[in-house]
Design a protein around this motif. Structure first.
Motif, PDB file in Angstrom:
ATOM      1  N   GLN A  56      39.514  39.745  40.043  1.00 29.07           N
ATOM      2  CA  GLN A  56      39.646  38.570  40.900  1.00 29.07           C
ATOM      3  C   GLN A  56      41.098  38.091  40.881  1.00 29.07           C
ATOM      4  N   LEU A  93      32.521  43.215  48.604  1.00 29.74           N
ATOM      5  CA  LEU A  93      31.561  44.035  47.876  1.00 29.74           C
ATOM      6  C   LEU A  93      30.557  44.635  48.850  1.00 29.74           C
ATOM      7  N   GLN A 132      38.125  38.561  35.763  1.00 37.61           N
ATOM      8  CA  GLN A 132      36.769  38.991  36.064  1.00 37.61           C
ATOM      9  C   GLN A 132      36.852  40.304  36.839  1.00 37.61           C
ATOM     10  N   CYS A 134      35.433  43.752  38.773  1.00 38.77           N
ATOM     11  CA  CYS A 134      34.329  44.157  39.650  1.00 38.77           C
ATOM     12  C   CYS A 134      34.559  45.602  40.071  1.00 38.77           C
ATOM     13  N   ILE A 138      29.253  45.339  42.070  1.00 39.82           N
ATOM     14  CA  ILE A 138      28.956  44.162  41.248  1.00 39.82           C
ATOM     15  C   ILE A 138      30.203  43.657  40.531  1.00 39.82           C
ATOM     16  N   CYS A 139      30.120  42.415  40.095  1.00 42.49           N
ATOM     17  CA  CYS A 139      31.156  41.842  39.238  1.00 42.49           C
ATOM     18  C   CYS A 139      30.620  41.790  37.813  1.00 42.49           C
TER      19      CYS A 139
END
Length: 155
Positions: A56, A93, A132, A134, A138-139
């Motif tokens: 992120q 995503l 974070q 990913c 998905i994260c």
């Protein structure tokens, strides 16, 4: 003896089957920098994000996401003055209708320190890169990596 061998095999299979957390990125070792006592200095923290992942950006595109941050506590009179985060890239995503702002590939962060009350000598600053990660689907849970920057304070 047979029970002992079976027990050893069972324990080793537990360790062999233990999943390992993915390695999301690699931090380039920081080059030593020099700063005059009372002055500021800017250096670069470079991370190379695994091609399978992205992290992120800062700022994030949605308030429920966790931005990438860099933090260094004050150490021997050297304080973090600020971090310049690069502009993120738009990413979506799979199976999502919302855009994210992310970093991928090689990403450089400008970090500015002030030798506020530092005395001449060598100092190793220890900080944290929090992010974070990913993949395309998905994260993952927020993650943190240690940062180290060697600084020589001169008169």
């Amino acid at each position: 003896m047979k029970i002992f061998l079976l027990l050893i095999l069972a324990i080793s299979s537990l360790y062999a089957a233990k999943p390992q957390a993915p390695k999301f990125l690699m931090i380039e070792p920081a080059k030593a920098i020099s700063v005059k006592a009372g002055a500021s200095v800017v250096t670069t923290v470079t991370v190379k994000i695994d091609p399978v992942f992205h992290i992120q950006a800062n700022p994030v595109a949605q308030p429920n996401l966790i931005p990438t941050t860099i933090d260094f506590p004050e150490t021997e009179g050297i304080v973090l003055e600020g971090v310049t985060y690069p502009e993120g890239k738009v990413f979506r995503l799979e199976n999502s209708d919302k855009d994210l702002m992310v970093y991928d590939g090689e990403t450089k962060f400008k970090v500015k320190f002030l030798a506020k009350s530092a005395k001449p000598g060598k100092v190793e600053l220890k900080g944290l890169l929090k992010f974070q990660p990913c993949n395309n689907q998905i994260c993952f849970f927020p993650t943190r990596y240690d940062l180290k920057i060697p600084i020589q304070v001169v008169k």
